[in-house]
Structure formats: structure tokens, C-alpha cells
Scaffold this motif. Sequence first.
Motif, PDB file in Angstrom:
ATOM      1  N   ALA A   5       8.077 -19.035   7.902  1.00 34.55           N
ATOM      2  CA  ALA A   5       7.698 -18.274   6.716  1.00 34.55           C
ATOM      3  C   ALA A   5       8.159 -16.834   6.849  1.00 34.55           C
ATOM      4  CB  ALA A   5       6.195 -18.334   6.499  1.00 34.55           C
ATOM      5  N   LEU A   6       8.825 -16.346   5.815  1.00 37.10           N
ATOM      6  CA  LEU A   6       9.181 -14.940   5.698  1.00 37.10           C
ATOM      7  C   LEU A   6       8.306 -14.313   4.616  1.00 37.10           C
ATOM      8  CD1 LEU A   6      13.087 -15.138   5.772  1.00 37.10           C
ATOM      9  CD2 LEU A   6      11.566 -14.498   7.651  1.00 37.10           C
ATOM     10  N   SER A   7       7.985 -13.009   4.793  1.00 39.38           N
ATOM     11  CA  SER A   7       7.236 -12.287   3.770  1.00 39.38           C
ATOM     12  C   SER A   7       7.960 -10.986   3.456  1.00 39.38           C
ATOM     13  CB  SER A   7       5.801 -12.017   4.213  1.00 39.38           C
ATOM     14  OG  SER A   7       5.789 -11.192   5.371  1.00 39.38           O
ATOM     15  N   ALA A   8       7.832 -10.527   2.224  1.00 40.96           N
ATOM     16  CA  ALA A   8       8.506  -9.303   1.787  1.00 40.96           C
ATOM     17  C   ALA A   8       7.457  -8.287   1.358  1.00 40.96           C
ATOM     18  CB  ALA A   8       9.457  -9.603   0.641  1.00 40.96           C
ATOM     19  N   SER A   9       7.621  -7.031   1.808  1.00 40.91           N
ATOM     20  CA  SER A   9       6.766  -5.910   1.387  1.00 40.91           C
ATOM     21  C   SER A   9       7.609  -4.969   0.539  1.00 40.91           C
ATOM     22  CB  SER A   9       6.189  -5.166   2.599  1.00 40.91           C
ATOM     23  OG  SER A   9       5.403  -6.047   3.393  1.00 40.91           O
ATOM     24  N   ILE A  10       7.002  -4.451  -0.530  1.00 45.32           N
ATOM     25  CA  ILE A  10       7.712  -3.619  -1.510  1.00 45.32           C
ATOM     26  C   ILE A  10       7.133  -2.204  -1.447  1.00 45.32           C
ATOM     27  CG2 ILE A  10       8.462  -3.459  -3.902  1.00 45.32           C
ATOM     28  CD1 ILE A  10       9.238  -6.062  -2.441  1.00 45.32           C
ATOM     29  N   TYR A  11       8.018  -1.184  -1.410  1.00 47.14           N
ATOM     30  CA  TYR A  11       7.589   0.215  -1.282  1.00 47.14           C
ATOM     31  C   TYR A  11       8.245   1.073  -2.341  1.00 47.14           C
ATOM     32  CZ  TYR A  11       6.036  -1.322   3.340  1.00 47.14           C
ATOM     33  OH  TYR A  11       5.435  -1.981   4.369  1.00 47.14           O
ATOM     34  N   ASP A  12       7.515   2.222  -2.704  1.00 47.64           N
ATOM     35  CA  ASP A  12       8.123   3.218  -3.586  1.00 47.64           C
ATOM     36  C   ASP A  12       8.821   4.276  -2.740  1.00 47.64           C
ATOM     37  OD1 ASP A  12       6.172   4.924  -2.607  1.00 47.64           O
ATOM     38  OD2 ASP A  12       4.985   4.946  -4.454  1.00 47.64           O
ATOM     39  N   ALA A  13       9.315   5.322  -3.415  1.00 46.08           N
ATOM     40  CA  ALA A  13      10.097   6.345  -2.708  1.00 46.08           C
ATOM     41  C   ALA A  13       9.255   7.143  -1.728  1.00 46.08           C
ATOM     42  CB  ALA A  13      10.758   7.274  -3.729  1.00 46.08           C
ATOM     43  N   ASN A  14       7.938   7.130  -1.943  1.00 46.87           N
ATOM     44  CA  ASN A  14       7.056   7.887  -1.060  1.00 46.87           C
ATOM     45  C   ASN A  14       6.510   7.029   0.081  1.00 46.87           C
ATOM     46  OD1 ASN A  14       7.264  10.280  -2.633  1.00 46.87           O
ATOM     47  ND2 ASN A  14       5.782   9.403  -4.099  1.00 46.87           N
ATOM     48  N   GLY A  15       6.976   5.796   0.135  1.00 50.43           N
ATOM     49  CA  GLY A  15       6.518   4.929   1.203  1.00 50.43           C
ATOM     50  C   GLY A  15       5.235   4.197   0.895  1.00 50.43           C
ATOM     51  N   ALA A  16       4.741   4.330  -0.325  1.00 48.25           N
ATOM     52  CA  ALA A  16       3.519   3.617  -0.696  1.00 48.25           C
ATOM     53  C   ALA A  16       3.857   2.171  -1.039  1.00 48.25           C
ATOM     54  CB  ALA A  16       2.847   4.299  -1.891  1.00 48.25           C
ATOM     55  N   MET A  17       3.028   1.242  -0.563  1.00 45.45           N
ATOM     56  CA  MET A  17       3.273  -0.166  -0.839  1.00 45.45           C
ATOM     57  C   MET A  17       2.924  -0.478  -2.283  1.00 45.45           C
ATOM     58  SD  MET A  17       1.794  -3.560   1.127  1.00 45.45           S
ATOM     59  CE  MET A  17       2.615  -3.104   2.658  1.00 45.45           C
TER      60      MET A  17
END
Length: 581
Positions: free
Chosen positions: A150-162
Motif C-alpha cells: 500500500a502506498l499513501s499520498a499526502s498533499i501540502y500547500d505552499a506553506n507546508g500545511a497538509m
Amino acid sequence: MSNRPAVATVTAAGIVTAISEGVAQIDASSGGTYGTANIVVTRTPVARIDVTPATLSLANGETGVLSATAKDANGAVLEGRAITWISNHPAVATVTAAGVVTAVAEGVAQIDASSEGQYGTANIIVTRVPVARVEITPATMSLVEGQTGALSASIYDANGAMLQGRAVTWRSSDESVATINANGDVTAVGAGTVATTAESEGKTATVQVTVRAAPVANISVSPLKPGLETGDVFSLTAVAQDAAGRALSRTITWSTSNGAVATIAPNGQVIVRGPGTVTLTATAEGKTGSVTGVADAPPAANLLYQRTTPLSSELFTLNLASGNAPAKINAGSVSHQPSVTGDGSRIAFFVSMTAPNGEIVEDIFAVDRVGTNMKRLTTTPGVDNAPAWSPTPGLSLIAFHRLDAATGRSDIWVMNGDGTNQRNLTADLPIELVRGEPAWSPDGQWIAFTSIRGTAGPGRGSIWIMRVDGSEKRQLTSHPDNGFDLHPTWSPDGQRIAFQRASVAIVTVATGAVTYLNVPGVAAQPSWSPDGRHIAFTRLDPGPNGAEWQLYTVRADGTGMRLRTTNPLWGGGVSPTWIAR
């Protein structure tokens, strides 16, 4: 003079100016004498509220500030007026008492500023925070063929907030190595390295998945076609499996233990070359799987049978070795129940028709195998049918069933092959019993036949035998239920008789012991082959136009059942018997 210049002032000329809301007293004096006026100052009403900016765009989670200005009817700014803020859609944007707006969720909200019953409005447009980067965990993956991960993906904005709730699309650069589903579950397919990519709103991340070859633990081979026979062509499949039973993509090599019996091509196609025992083996990475079968030669004789359609009933022969279409015997279109001489040169059959002169014909005819020299053998009023030609070389006798029109008796008769010297073999048996379906023993000394009574119950139908002269009659079978034992046929050694009892049964002549062949469904009219290896029969099979009788053979031990009318264009068949090639 004003006693409250903060509320109102007055000039030497008596001009009063209102300064702020309240009450002031204005005194006028002359020569020590005073006069007074009360000045009541009211506040200017708010006429409108101006909110700036009128439109504010924020990303989800951002804040912004709105300002509100109260003005009178002339557009003059009114200072010190209390301002109240409210959002019509706080799920999208909220506002504080100081006009500070916070974006909560994507959408549009209206922020109102109010004072003294007047309103001003600003539209707040909340957009989602753009994706700045995607991260995949774990950063690498190694699997063995057939395994999953299993792979998982985390998504972030330009400020590093998830960022939550963002859609992720997964893809594999080579699905022959590994596949990945919408949840990020990876399935290893074949050895190699593949790039797996997660994408969200145009941003991507990629990790490498390495698939290692799993060792082959087992080779599973599809079962052999039952009842192998020379000339058969079919395909075997083999699957390489790991220790957990998962299928592996491997190159399979095939081998045969006896090429004279069967050969097998690299793609698994088998050709049966001759009779005997053969083992076919599949190999991959040193592991093997195999199947073993016994092949027979095709039946030594052909099938002679009756094919009935709504418009005709005709006789055909089917060459079981060639696979060719059946050949029609020139015996007319009202022909039934064929029987053949031992050498296959002449065929007797039952004809049921209304002649052009109005005569009802239900008699026995005979014709040469090539369709010539047809002759009517019986003419007695009533029904003459079920002819059975004696197998004794040089002795041309036909046993048959006669239903006598005058007496109503149903008996077994015998006559010469030309129709002469007809004689009743069962005249000594009770008239209330119905006898029929005679069958000769291989040595021509005995005749088996059926006996049926009209009353219901066990023993209603049975198989009997008698000498060719009608002596030594003996009952062999008795149906255990309210059914019928029908259509006897002798084994070539004369020791057993196969017959119809719902399916195919066999009785031992010496003891009367009955056994059953493993023939599923509704099977009827067995006929033992001259070499003793096969029993032909007809079986009711489902078809596109309804159930139809089809011809089968089975080995005498009940194995190797085979459909013989394999081509739907041939039609089905009943009343099978054997005829020399």
C-alpha cells in the motif's frame, strides 16, 4: 455665550453652530441684563454604510479585513457610529466585530455591516488552497510477484500545511510489472521496476516499485479430456504457482512420455496419435506438473441409427474414426429401428406409413447397405417391428416383435431373412403380457426380450431370455419400481446384457446381478459394440430448440462417455446399432 461649547457655539452676531449631540444654553446680556435660549442638538442620521473592499477573495484558511464607513444623506462621513458585522454563510466565511474575515470553506459568502438600521455589503469569495506538492510514503517499495503493498499520498500547500480531502489519482508506468488501484494498493505482477505516480490538481510525486520474481513452487495442469481416443485434438493449460498458490507468469515447456500415443505442441495443443497410456508434463524453472491418460482406438465399427424430424424418419451411418458427417442410407423417409446382418451387408428396419392406396403399413423391410434391393418382409395385419438380425454367419434369421391384429397378442417371432417361415416363439406365455425388443446373443443361440405387464408396481417391466427355438425361457431382471427394463443388448462374450433402466444398467446372465454405468441424465437404447469396448446409447440433451436425443458411447466400465453427434448440423439420433466399416 454658550454654556456647552462642545455641544453648540455662538458668535457675537448670535449665530449658533451645533457641534455634537446634546443640550446647550446660550445666554445674551446687555447692561447687566441676561436672556437665555436652550439649544437642542440631535445627531445626523446614518443614510448609508460603505464597505471596502466590496469584494474580497481569500484562499481557504486565509484572513482579510473589511472596513465600514457611516455616511449621512449628503455623503458626509459620520464618525463614532457603532458598526455590527455578520456573515450570511459562516460555513464559508466568518467575520469578527472588528471586520476581520476568515475563509472557512470553498464558496461565496456575504458579509453585512450595519449601523442605525442601514447596511453595507461585501462579497467574500473563498477558493481552495492550491496544491503545492505531493509526497508518497513509503519512498520506495519492494515486492515479490503476487504480493500486494500500500502506498499513501499526502498533499501540502505552499506553506507546508497538509491539505485534506484532495483527490489523488494513481498510475503505474508498466502494468505488466505492477498495477495500482485508486486507493494506492499495489499488486506485483511480474519481475521488474515500475514508476508509480500520485497526482493531485496537477502536482505529482513518483516512487519506484521493484518486483522480484517469485520462485515457482508448483505447476498446475488442467485435467485431460475424459475418454481419450485416437484423432482427438484439444488443448491443455498449465499455470505456474508460488508457494501461496498465486499464479505466476512463466514460460511453460511441454513434453510427452509417449509420442506414439499423444504429442503436445508448445502452446499446449494435444493430438492423440494412437492407443495406449501417456503422461503429458509441463515444466517451468525446474518444477513440473503432469497428467496421465489412457487413449483408446476409435470403435472398430460405425454407428447405424435413426434420425427423426417432423417430416421424416431416415437411417444414417456415422463413421466414428473419420469425423465425417453421417451418410444417409437409401431406405426411405419412414424408416425406424434398424438392424444389420453380421457382415453389415443388409439392413432390416421397421416402416410405419400410410400407403398411397390407403393401406396402413407397419411392417418390416430390408435393404442392401448401399440402398438397393429393398424388400418387404412382413404383411400380416397388425404391427411388426423391432427387427433383430441373427449374428450367426450363413444363418439369415430375423427375430421381431408382432402385435397380432386379430388376437391382440404381443409376441416375439422369428423368420428367415427373406421373410419366409415366420413362427411365434412366445405363444406359450400369457396374452396379458407384452413382449418385444428381441436381441440375439453373439453365438446366435439365445434371444433376449422385454416383458411388460399392464398393472402398476414393482416388476412391471423385465428382461427375459430364451433359446432360439423358444425353449428354456428365463426371467433375468425385474424392475424394482413402477418402471420398465427395456432394450436388451448382449456383450460380445455373451455373459452380460446391457439394458435400459432409466439410464444404462448391466445384468450378469449367469447370476442376474445388476450393476449401473455412470451415465448422467436420461439415457436409453443401449447397444454393445462387436469388440466389447463400447456401449452406444441415446441421451436426451438440452438444445437451442428444446431437448433432443443425441448419440453417445461409453466404455463398458462406465468411463469415457463421448458425444458422437458432435455437429449440431447433423441432428440427433435414436435406435443406435453397430455396422461394420
